[in-house]
Design an enzyme around this catalytic site. Structure first.
Site, PDB file in Angstrom:
ATOM      1  N   GLY A 100     -30.006  17.390  -5.368  1.00  0.00           N
ATOM      2  CA  GLY A 100     -30.961  16.690  -6.216  1.00  0.00           C
ATOM      3  C   GLY A 100     -32.175  17.513  -6.581  1.00  0.00           C
ATOM      4  N   CYS A 101     -32.122  18.836  -6.461  1.00  0.00           N
ATOM      5  CA  CYS A 101     -33.290  19.641  -6.763  1.00  0.00           C
ATOM      6  C   CYS A 101     -33.618  19.533  -8.235  1.00  0.00           C
ATOM      7  CB  CYS A 101     -33.033  21.099  -6.395  1.00  0.00           C
ATOM      8  SG  CYS A 101     -34.443  22.155  -6.703  1.00  0.00           S
ATOM      9  N   GLY A 102     -34.879  19.250  -8.557  1.00  0.00           N
ATOM     10  CA  GLY A 102     -35.254  19.051  -9.942  1.00  0.00           C
ATOM     11  C   GLY A 102     -35.795  20.280 -10.620  1.00  0.00           C
TER      12      GLY A 102
END
Length: 278
Positions: A108-110
């Site tokens: 989920g790294c943005g």
């Protein structure tokens, strides 16, 4: 396609004794997003609603401005992950070739792989005024999310992003081990179904970081509400984008941090947050 839920055997130490059994846990898979034959990003996520994820990621990254600009989308399962292969219209293909970047992102790294501060804190889209919402509507929307979290019911380990309107209730809900992925999946689902977004709100089961505000602005929702607190940068970004940001939503109420005028009956003044009690 891989099952989004995995059964794991484990030993349990509870109340001074061991026991054995199985627990359902969420699957985590490498998801490669490719455009016109080249890899743009590799994210870790839940292998479900992947067409929505590919579309929503493309929209929130600014690669396309409409789902129709993705001419084809193929989901290809490989031994060590899943490729989401997209082919864009010719004009978009030229642009993506100029700005292609490789991202190897954790769950989920943005912001993984972004190589400039300017790109990381890019201004969010300005959201039109849209409609107003009552505190009761916001509370109803928040309460409607948990019963629909099918994967979380089994695993207690995934985030959800939902879109709620007064006329339809929960229009779409997507889950993922990554909160950014869940919101991208929601964005893709709304875009593919051509949902009008200025009459509803985004509901999040996670904290609100700046990327979550940027993605909500790209969706065009006038209000976002989350169960956890926002960061200071998220608050400033939401204010500049014209988004009403409500957070720390509990069964007894929530707090409004920006643009309280969209919530009927909200106190106006110089307070940094507007507390609404249900």
């Amino acid at each position: 396609m891989r099952d989004p839920v995995h059964k794991a055997n484990r030993k349990v130490w509870r109340n001074g004794a061991f026991s054995e059994g199985a627990r359902l846990i969420p699957e985590e898979t490498a998801l490669a997003l490719t455009y016109n034959g080249g890899t743009y990003a590799v994210m870790m996520g839940t292998p479900e609603d992947l067409a929505d994820f590919a579309t929503g990621f493309s929209l929130s990254e600014g690669i396309v401005q409409s789902a129709d600009e993705i001419e084809t989308l193929d989901i290809v399962e490989l031994d060590d992950g899943i490729e989401l292969r997209m082919w864009l219209t010719p004009e978009k293909a030229t642009l993506i070739a100029q700005r292609r970047r490789n991202i190897a992102g954790p769950t989920g790294c943005g912001l993984c792989g972004i190589d400039s501060i300017t790109e990381a804190i890019r201004p969010a889209a300005i959201v039109p005024a849209g409609r107003s919402f009552s505190p009761r509507e916001i509370m109803t929307a928040v309460a409607a999310v948990a019963p629909l979290q099918e994967i979380n019911h089994q695993t207690r380990a995934v985030h959800a992003a939902a879109f709620w309107t007064p006329g339809r209730g929960i229009v779409a809900l997507r889950e993922d081990v990554g909160r950014h992925n869940a919101l991208d999946k929601l964005a893709g689902a709304l875009a593919r179904d051509k949902v009008v977004t200025n009459e509803g709100m985004v509901v999040l089961t996670s904290r609100v970081s700046v990327e979550m505000v940027q993605k909500t602005a790209a969706i065009g929702a006038p209000l976002m509400v989350a169960v956890s607190a926002p960061t200071a940068l998220a608050l400033r970004t939401a204010d500049a984008a014209g988004i009403t940001l409500a957070a720390i939503a509990r069964t007894d109420g929530f707090e409004i941090f920006t643009h309280p005028e969209r919530v009927t009956g909200a106190v106006t003044g110089k307070e940094s947050a507007y507390v609404v009690v249900a």
